[in-house]
Each structure stands twice: as structure tokens, then as C-alpha cells.
Design a protein around this motif. Structure first.
Motif, PDB file in Angstrom:
ATOM      1  N   PRO B 103       0.834  -1.210   0.000  1.00 31.18           N
ATOM      2  CA  PRO B 103       0.000   0.000   0.000  1.00 31.18           C
ATOM      3  C   PRO B 103       0.865   1.255   0.000  1.00 31.18           C
ATOM      4  O   PRO B 103       1.986   1.243   0.477  1.00 31.18           O
ATOM      5  N   ARG B 104       0.331   2.335  -0.586  1.00 30.80           N
ATOM      6  CA  ARG B 104       1.061   3.599  -0.628  1.00 30.80           C
ATOM      7  C   ARG B 104       0.212   4.670   0.046  1.00 30.80           C
ATOM      8  O   ARG B 104      -1.010   4.679  -0.113  1.00 30.80           O
ATOM      9  N   ILE B 105       0.863   5.587   0.756  1.00 31.02           N
ATOM     10  CA  ILE B 105       0.139   6.691   1.383  1.00 31.02           C
ATOM     11  C   ILE B 105       0.451   7.947   0.580  1.00 31.02           C
ATOM     12  O   ILE B 105       1.559   8.459   0.600  1.00 31.02           O
ATOM     13  N   SER B 106      -0.536   8.410  -0.154  1.00 32.30           N
ATOM     14  CA  SER B 106      -0.353   9.674  -0.859  1.00 32.30           C
ATOM     15  C   SER B 106      -1.716  10.315  -0.969  1.00 32.30           C
ATOM     16  O   SER B 106      -2.722   9.679  -0.703  1.00 32.30           O
ATOM     17  N   LEU B 107      -1.740  11.591  -1.395  1.00 33.56           N
ATOM     18  CA  LEU B 107      -3.027  12.282  -1.447  1.00 33.56           C
ATOM     19  C   LEU B 107      -3.992  11.605  -2.404  1.00 33.56           C
ATOM     20  O   LEU B 107      -5.200  11.710  -2.260  1.00 33.56           O
ATOM     21  N   SER B 108      -3.449  10.895  -3.384  1.00 34.60           N
ATOM     22  CA  SER B 108      -4.357  10.245  -4.324  1.00 34.60           C
ATOM     23  C   SER B 108      -4.930   8.956  -3.752  1.00 34.60           C
ATOM     24  O   SER B 108      -6.026   8.550  -4.106  1.00 34.60           O
ATOM     25  N   THR B 109      -4.179   8.292  -2.849  1.00 34.93           N
ATOM     26  CA  THR B 109      -4.697   7.030  -2.307  1.00 34.93           C
ATOM     27  C   THR B 109      -5.513   7.249  -1.030  1.00 34.93           C
ATOM     28  O   THR B 109      -6.278   6.390  -0.627  1.00 34.93           O
ATOM     29  N   LEU B 110      -5.314   8.393  -0.372  1.00 35.00           N
ATOM     30  CA  LEU B 110      -6.058   8.634   0.862  1.00 35.00           C
ATOM     31  C   LEU B 110      -7.443   9.191   0.540  1.00 35.00           C
ATOM     32  O   LEU B 110      -7.567  10.054  -0.321  1.00 35.00           O
ATOM     33  N   ASP B 111      -8.429   8.712   1.239  1.00 37.63           N
ATOM     34  CA  ASP B 111      -9.782   9.252   1.076  1.00 37.63           C
ATOM     35  C   ASP B 111      -9.948  10.354   2.121  1.00 37.63           C
ATOM     36  O   ASP B 111     -10.334  10.091   3.265  1.00 37.63           O
ATOM     37  N   LEU B 112      -9.649  11.595   1.735  1.00 38.89           N
ATOM     38  CA  LEU B 112      -9.585  12.689   2.709  1.00 38.89           C
ATOM     39  C   LEU B 112     -10.928  12.964   3.367  1.00 38.89           C
ATOM     40  O   LEU B 112     -11.001  13.243   4.571  1.00 38.89           O
ATOM     41  N   ASP B 113     -12.006  12.869   2.582  1.00 42.31           N
ATOM     42  CA  ASP B 113     -13.326  13.142   3.171  1.00 42.31           C
ATOM     43  C   ASP B 113     -13.650  12.128   4.246  1.00 42.31           C
ATOM     44  O   ASP B 113     -14.144  12.461   5.322  1.00 42.31           O
ATOM     45  N   LYS B 114     -13.354  10.861   3.940  1.00 44.29           N
ATOM     46  CA  LYS B 114     -13.649   9.807   4.924  1.00 44.29           C
ATOM     47  C   LYS B 114     -12.827  10.036   6.191  1.00 44.29           C
ATOM     48  O   LYS B 114     -13.305   9.908   7.309  1.00 44.29           O
ATOM     49  N   LEU B 115     -11.558  10.422   6.005  1.00 45.97           N
ATOM     50  CA  LEU B 115     -10.701  10.638   7.169  1.00 45.97           C
ATOM     51  C   LEU B 115     -11.211  11.793   8.018  1.00 45.97           C
ATOM     52  O   LEU B 115     -11.182  11.749   9.248  1.00 45.97           O
ATOM     53  N   ARG B 116     -11.693  12.838   7.306  1.00 46.58           N
ATOM     54  CA  ARG B 116     -12.170  14.005   8.042  1.00 46.58           C
ATOM     55  C   ARG B 116     -13.432  13.679   8.829  1.00 46.58           C
ATOM     56  O   ARG B 116     -13.687  14.282   9.868  1.00 46.58           O
ATOM     57  N   SER B 117     -14.210  12.728   8.321  1.00 48.87           N
ATOM     58  CA  SER B 117     -15.480  12.419   8.987  1.00 48.87           C
ATOM     59  C   SER B 117     -15.293  11.485  10.171  1.00 48.87           C
ATOM     60  O   SER B 117     -16.218  11.177  10.881  1.00 48.87           O
ATOM     61  N   VAL B 136       2.087  20.236   5.699  1.00 43.43           N
ATOM     62  CA  VAL B 136       2.881  19.297   4.909  1.00 43.43           C
ATOM     63  C   VAL B 136       1.918  18.383   4.171  1.00 43.43           C
ATOM     64  O   VAL B 136       0.734  18.322   4.463  1.00 43.43           O
ATOM     65  N   SER B 137       2.475  17.670   3.212  1.00 41.98           N
ATOM     66  CA  SER B 137       1.643  16.762   2.422  1.00 41.98           C
ATOM     67  C   SER B 137       2.414  15.468   2.225  1.00 41.98           C
ATOM     68  O   SER B 137       3.639  15.492   2.114  1.00 41.98           O
ATOM     69  N   PRO B 138       1.696  14.326   2.195  1.00 46.97           N
ATOM     70  CA  PRO B 138       2.426  13.074   1.987  1.00 46.97           C
ATOM     71  C   PRO B 138       3.045  12.958   0.604  1.00 46.97           C
ATOM     72  O   PRO B 138       3.860  12.072   0.366  1.00 46.97           O
ATOM     73  N   ASP B 139       2.682  13.876  -0.312  1.00 50.72           N
ATOM     74  CA  ASP B 139       3.219  13.760  -1.670  1.00 50.72           C
ATOM     75  C   ASP B 139       4.591  14.376  -1.837  1.00 50.72           C
ATOM     76  O   ASP B 139       5.163  14.335  -2.901  1.00 50.72           O
ATOM     77  N   THR B 140       5.108  14.998  -0.794  1.00 52.64           N
ATOM     78  CA  THR B 140       6.414  15.627  -0.962  1.00 52.64           C
ATOM     79  C   THR B 140       7.561  14.654  -0.732  1.00 52.64           C
ATOM     80  O   THR B 140       8.716  15.038  -0.780  1.00 52.64           O
ATOM     81  N   ARG B 141       7.245  13.404  -0.470  1.00 52.80           N
ATOM     82  CA  ARG B 141       8.338  12.432  -0.271  1.00 52.80           C
ATOM     83  C   ARG B 141       8.927  12.082  -1.625  1.00 52.80           C
ATOM     84  O   ARG B 141       8.216  11.730  -2.549  1.00 52.80           O
ATOM     85  N   ALA B 142      10.246  12.129  -1.737  1.00 52.46           N
ATOM     86  CA  ALA B 142      10.908  11.823  -3.007  1.00 52.46           C
ATOM     87  C   ALA B 142      10.760  10.331  -3.308  1.00 52.46           C
ATOM     88  O   ALA B 142      10.848   9.516  -2.398  1.00 52.46           O
ATOM     89  N   PRO B 143      10.562   9.947  -4.567  1.00 55.58           N
ATOM     90  CA  PRO B 143      10.497   8.527  -4.900  1.00 55.58           C
ATOM     91  C   PRO B 143      11.883   7.895  -4.796  1.00 55.58           C
ATOM     92  O   PRO B 143      12.902   8.574  -4.954  1.00 55.58           O
ATOM     93  N   THR B 144      11.902   6.596  -4.533  1.00 54.26           N
ATOM     94  CA  THR B 144      13.189   5.901  -4.392  1.00 54.26           C
ATOM     95  C   THR B 144      13.856   5.791  -5.752  1.00 54.26           C
ATOM     96  O   THR B 144      13.204   5.512  -6.755  1.00 54.26           O
ATOM     97  N   ARG B 145      15.189   6.017  -5.781  1.00 53.05           N
ATOM     98  CA  ARG B 145      15.884   5.891  -7.054  1.00 53.05           C
ATOM     99  C   ARG B 145      17.123   5.010  -6.999  1.00 53.05           C
ATOM    100  O   ARG B 145      17.443   4.333  -7.959  1.00 53.05           O
ATOM    101  N   PHE B 146      17.846   5.041  -5.874  1.00 55.58           N
ATOM    102  CA  PHE B 146      19.173   4.430  -5.888  1.00 55.58           C
ATOM    103  C   PHE B 146      19.258   3.103  -5.160  1.00 55.58           C
ATOM    104  O   PHE B 146      20.344   2.592  -4.951  1.00 55.58           O
ATOM    105  N   VAL B 147      18.108   2.529  -4.788  1.00 56.51           N
ATOM    106  CA  VAL B 147      18.157   1.217  -4.127  1.00 56.51           C
ATOM    107  C   VAL B 147      18.094   0.155  -5.207  1.00 56.51           C
ATOM    108  O   VAL B 147      17.235   0.188  -6.084  1.00 56.51           O
ATOM    109  N   ASP B 148      19.011  -0.817  -5.154  1.00 56.02           N
ATOM    110  CA  ASP B 148      19.094  -1.789  -6.234  1.00 56.02           C
ATOM    111  C   ASP B 148      18.334  -3.070  -5.979  1.00 56.02           C
ATOM    112  O   ASP B 148      18.694  -4.128  -6.462  1.00 56.02           O
ATOM    113  N   ASP B 149      17.306  -2.996  -5.163  1.00 55.58           N
ATOM    114  CA  ASP B 149      16.452  -4.167  -4.944  1.00 55.58           C
ATOM    115  C   ASP B 149      15.036  -3.654  -4.862  1.00 55.58           C
ATOM    116  O   ASP B 149      14.750  -2.727  -4.111  1.00 55.58           O
TER     117      ASP B 149
END
Lengths: 327, 266
Positions: B103-117, B136-149
Motif C-alpha cells: 500500500p502507498r500513502i499519498s493524497l491520491s490514495t487517501l480518502d480525505l473526506d472519509k478521514l475528516r469524517s 505538509v503533504s504526503p506527496d512531498t516524499r521523493a520517490p526511491t531511485r538508488f536502491v538496487d532491490d
């Protein structure tokens, strides 16, 4: 030699046809590559959707233009810092040497294409200004009395400190031009400088307009190098000079290996740490490898109609200055 | 054939001179297309990783606003710690499920209305409030690039996305003091070198008063809780939004944060 190169690339890089095409382009055997010297222009008119290289990737020609634009859009702000870091300041010497070779005199009209942040233009202005001052000093020293008009003009500051020289900086990228204009304002360059947004393959200038055309570290990013060369020929006055400062092939095998190690291991890391952009600097070092060698480029310049084409390799061939005349 | 190649390659300056595809990667760095384990992956040689680690550590200290440098440092130095974390996750049933479902936590995967209720005091509500208050927003986390697994890349991505939830769990704000406290907690939990370095070198930029508060109260509290709590990456937070925060804290053994009043901080 050429076939060995083909074999080596074939086993080296895998089974991609485009890679073999690229190797054929280098050896001049295969004439269907758009930017090669043989039969190039004819075929590029026939096949509109041809492929070209973007670093080591293969992309369509329309894609390449957009991708190169994005690269320079994102590196613009840190362009000068990164140049200093990557070349350890040596790029300044290269650009100074280009000006020394140019030897402009007051009155020269310069077109600096892909001039973005203005390095060549500012050096040109400094050079011409120094020349003009030197000329005035020599006049005074030789006891050639100035006429009353000349003295009056001096007091009125009407005399052009550049002696009639003008430089037009032309770049396809708005961000690079923006940075260049900011630099000009910060360093106090006002007179004799013009900034134009334009494409090297289709310059927005009339024929026979400029005395010197320079393109420093820009021509390898152009999709159709032959078109850019033809445009250069068109806008130069008869007697005008074409000068190109560009990364080229290293002639010493030991230095070549060290250079490759540095290019591919260190430069993208520098790009990531300083500018937060790995991919643009990966493109940069790959595009250097894709550019033709000194001799091949010389032939391309001759094909565009220039004469007395020569080149000078600097720093063991890491960069080369090519020069040609429109006669 | 190999001999022919070798002799042919010697005069070929343009190709870098090394033999074999492995050496090609070593000299030439990232390839295009082949060799990418996940979207955004940039394969790097050991030398490049070392240079990146050193460079990013220096840049992160020089300019603490370069969050991407902290991320890069974590990726390039975290190989063993990530393996340890992944093994921890595999041993736990909830953690194994996370590794499988990704699972991923980002603004697109979170149901903000449900959370607010959700009811007041629940994890979801408190998390949203934390995001709003600290802007802050969960979308500001940089995507992984240099991990080789590919699996380890997910583990570090999950760690980054869970970081904000940790702030909520610990009740720490996103100012420098709060971040360092969370780093200490994470260092004990994950053993990531980036967390350890951040925890040790972050305080360099603190004022004397903050430093005193940090050492006397916040660090001991964070370390204690870090040891006591089970691996925080093993919680399927997406299923626990309704759970009251207090109950979750009790489950993990996290005590309330010490009240600290430092001049100039909220």
C-alpha cells in the motif's frame, strides 16, 4: 577498423538495431542516418518520423527537441555553478581561448547561438571594450592630438565604448535567456547586447548579417546539426567566420579512460547533489559521446559550404574549436 | 573472437575501454530500459553510491532544506538496515501483508473526506490535523531511485510515507527539535544510517537552550519508546484510521511526549 567498431558495439550494447545504426553513422558506411555526412539531407526529407539519439536513448526527432528543452529548462538556474564544478573552472579558459581565436575588432557584429547564459557574449564585450580602450590609449600616446569634436564627445559620453560592436545572443530556451539577462543586469552589461529567442535550425535573421557566428557547447544538442550549419552559413556575411566550441573525442587512450570514469561516475553524482537532477547530467555526458569526432565534424562544416575549415583540440581533445569561413 | 574484440577495442576511445557488460555499467552508469527494477530506478555503481552518500551528507548539513539529499543519503547507505527491516516485516503477519499488498500513502490514495469524517481522537483525524497544522503533504516524499532491490525500494518508500504518521504518534511538530526527536526514535527502530547520522548531527544547528531540552528530556524519552515499541513499519495504518490514537499508543507502548517549553518554538 569501422567493421570492428560495428562488431564491438553489437556485442557490447545488445541487439538494438538503433545502436548498430549509430555505429554505422559513425563509420559513414550506412547512409540512411539523418545527421550523417553522406546523403543525409535527401533522406531526412523523405522520412519525417526518423529516429535520433538522446544521449544513449533512441527517441523520435520531435521528442528530442522537447526533451532537450526540458533538460535546459531544469538546469538553467544552476548552469554556471555546475559548469564550474564539473570542469573545475577550466570551461572559463576554454571560452577565453575561443575569444582569443576570434580576435574581434571594434565594429564586429557577433551572433552567439545557444548562448543562453551569456558567457561568450560577455567575454566578447569585455574584449572589444578593452581593444577600444587600448586603441584610444595608443592614439593619445602617439601624440595624435584629438580634435575638439572628439574631446567634446568624450565629455558628453557620446562615444560608443564598444566602437560599433554588437552581440546578439540567440537561444531556443526561455529559461536560459532569463538567466543570461539577469546576469547581464547584475554585471552591468547594457550596451551592444540583444537577446533573441530563436532556433538554431531556423534563425530569425536575414541573410548576410553577421561577421562572426559562434556556438559554444550548443550544437550537440541540436536535432539536425547540418541544418544549423546551413543556417550559420546563411546569416554570415561573405568573409564571415564560423566558430564552434564543443566537446569532442579525446585522442589519448589513458586520458580517455580517466575522462570516461570521471564523466560517468562523478558528473551525474555532482548533478544530483548540487542541482538535484541526475538525469540531465547523465544526458549531458552521453550526448558528448554521441557527437562526431573532430574530423567528421570538420567534414560536416565543409559540407555546409564553409571553406578553410580547421580545428584545434584543447585539453587532449576533451573540447575542440572548429573554425570555418564563408568566402 | 574475444581476442579480436580486445584488440579492436584498444583504439576505440569513444567506448571507454572496459570489457564486458558489467564493466560497461561500472564505467557508464545508468542504462536506459534494461536493468531498471522499478519505475524511477537509476542503477549506480559502488563508486557512485559512495560519492552520492558523501555528497548528500555534506549537502544536507550545509543546506538542511534539501530534503532530497537526506532521502538520497538514506537510500545509498541503508542496504543492511533495509534488509533487517524487511526481515522484521516478513516475520510479522501484518508486516508480511504490507510487503505483499504494497500500500502507498499519498493524497491520491487517501480518502480525505472519509478521514475528516472520522471521530475526534482517531488516528485518521489526528493525522489530517497534523498535516494541516504543519502544512505538509504526503506527496512531498521523493520517490526511491538508488536502491538496487525492488522490495527494499518499497520498504524505504514505506518508511518515508510512515514518517508523518510517526510524527502524529509521537506528537512531535515538524520544527527542528521535533524532527530530531523523531529521528532518534527512528534510529533506534530502523537502524538506518541516515537516521543515526541525522540524530547525531542534526543538533549541531540547535540553540543551547533547545539542545539542553533535547538531551535532558526528549532523547531519553524517544530512545525508551523506540526500544519498547515493536517495529512501526509492521502496522497496516490504512486499516487503522478509525482506531483511537490513545489506544494505538497504548498498544505500541508509546508514552505521552514530555511538555517542553522552548522560547521561539510552538
Amino acid at each position: 577498423m569501422a567493421t570492428h567498431r560495428c562488431c564491438a558495439l553489437w556485442s557490447y550494447c545488445g541487439r538494438r538495431w538503433s545502436r548498430v545504426m549509430r555505429c554505422c553513422r559513425l563509420s559513414g558506411l550506412c547512409s540512411s542516418w539523418p545527421s550523417g555526412p553522406l546523403g543525409a539531407r535527401h533522406l531526412s526529407q523523405e522520412k519525417p518520423a526518423t529516429e535520433t539519439h538522446f544521449g544513449f536513448e533512441t527517441v523520435s526527432e520531435e521528442e528530442k527537441r522537447g526533451k532537450v528543452y526540458h533538460v535546459f529548462e531544469s538546469v538553467a538556474k544552476k548552469y554556471d555553478v555546475m559548469n564550474d564544478m564539473m570542469s573545475l573552472g577550466i570551461h572559463r579558459i576554454w571560452k577565453d581561448l575561443l575569444l582569443c581565436k576570434m580576435r574581434p575588432f571594434p565594429g564586429t557584429q557577433l551572433l552567439d547561438v545557444a548562448g543562453g547564459t551569456g558567457d561568450i557574449a560577455f567575454r566578447f564585450l569585455n574584449y572589444v571594450q578593452a581593444q577600444h580602450k587600448g586603441k584610444q590609449k595608443r592614439q593619445l600616446r602617439a601624440q595624435q592630438n584629438l580634435s575638439w569634436e572628439e574631446i567634446a564627445k568624450k565629455y558628453q559620453n557620446e562615444e560608443d565604448p564598444l566602437g560599433g560592436s554588437r552581440v546578439v545572443v540567440c537561444d531556443i530556451n526561455k529559461e536560459m535567456l532569463k538567466i543570461g539577462k539577469q546576469k547581464a543586469r547584475a554585471q552591468g552589461y547594457k550596451a551592444g547586447l540583444a537577446w533573441v529567442l530563436g532556433d538554431a535550425e531556423e534563425l530569425p535573421f536575414d541573410d548576410d548579417k553577421f561577421d562572426v557566428y559562434t556556438i559554444a557547447f550548443g550544437i550537440r544538442n541540436v536535432t539536425h546539426i547540418d541544418q544549423a550549419l546551413q543556417e550559420a552559413h546563411r546569416v554570415l556575411k561573405p568573409g564571415g567566420r564560423f566558430l564552434c566550441l564543443e566537446f569532442s573525442q579525446v585522442n589519448n587512450p589513458l586520458i580517455s579512460r580517466l575522462y570516461d570514469l570521471y564523466s560517468f561516475q562523478v558528473i551525474p553524482v555532482l548533478g544530483e547533489v548540487i542541482a538535484g537532477d541526475w538525469k540531465s547530467y547523465q544526458y549531458l555526458v552521453e550526448s558528448i559521446r554521441q557527437f562526431p569526432s573532430q574530423e567528421e565534424f570538420r567534414e560536416m562544416i565543409e559540407d555546409a559550404g564553409f571553406e578553410k575549415v580547421t580545428y584545434e583540440s584543447l585539453t587532449s581533445g576533451i573540447v575542440a574549436i572548429h573554425s570555418g569561413f564563408k568566402l | 573472437m574475444a581476442m579480436l574484440l580486445r584488440s579492436a577495442l584498444r583504439p576505440l576511445r569513444a567506448l571507454g575501454g572496459r570489457r564486458g557488460p558489467a564493466a560497461d555499467v561500472w564505467l557508464r552508469g545508468a542504462r536506459h530500459g534494461a536493468g531498471l527494477l522499478y519505475p524511477g530506478h537509476i542503477p549506480t555503481s559502488p563508486l557512485q553510491k559512495a560519492l552520492l552518500a558523501a555528497g548528500s551528507a555534506g549537502m544536507a548539513l550545509y543546506n538542511p532544506y534539501r530534503h532530497d539529499m537526506v532521502a538520497v543519503l538514506g537510500e545509498t547507505t541503508g542496504y543492511y538496515a533495509l534488509k533487517f527491516l524487511r526481515d522484521q516485516m516478513r516475520k510479522d503477519p501484518e508486516g508480511a501483508e504490507i510487503l505483499q499488498k504494497r500500500p502507498r500513502i499519498s493524497l491520491s490514495t487517501l480518502d480525505l473526506d472519509k478521514l475528516r469524517s472520522l471521530p475526534e481522537g482517531s488516528l485518521g483525524q489526528e493525522y489530517l490535523r497534523f498535516l494541516d497544522v504543519n502544512r505538509v503533504s504526503p506527496d512531498t516524499r521523493a520517490p526511491t531511485r538508488f536502491v538496487d532491490d525492488e522490495e527494499l525500494a518499497y520498504v524505504i518508500q514505506r518508511y518515508r510515507e510512515v514518517h508523518d504518521i510517526l510524527h502524529t504518534l509521537l506528537g512531535m511538530p515538524t520544527n527542528l527539535l521535533g524532527e530530531i526527536t523523531v529521528k532518534w526514535f527512528e534510529a533506534v527502530q530502523t537502524h538506518l544510517p541516515m537516521c543515526i547520522l541525522g540524530a547525531l548531527f542534526g543538533p549541531i544547528r540547535l540553540s543551547a537552550q533547545s539542545l539542553q531540552v533535547l538531551i535532558s528530556e526528549l532523547i531519553p524519552w524517544a530512545v525508551q519508546n523506540g526500544h519498547r515499541a515493536p517495529c512501526v513499519l509492521n502496522l497496516y495504518y490504512e486499516r487503522r484510521w478509525e482506531q483511537p490514537l490513545r489506544a494505538l499508543r497504548e498498544e505500541l507502548g508509546i508514552t505521552d511526549a514530555p511538555h517542553v517549553h522552548v522560547r521561539g518554538l510552538a
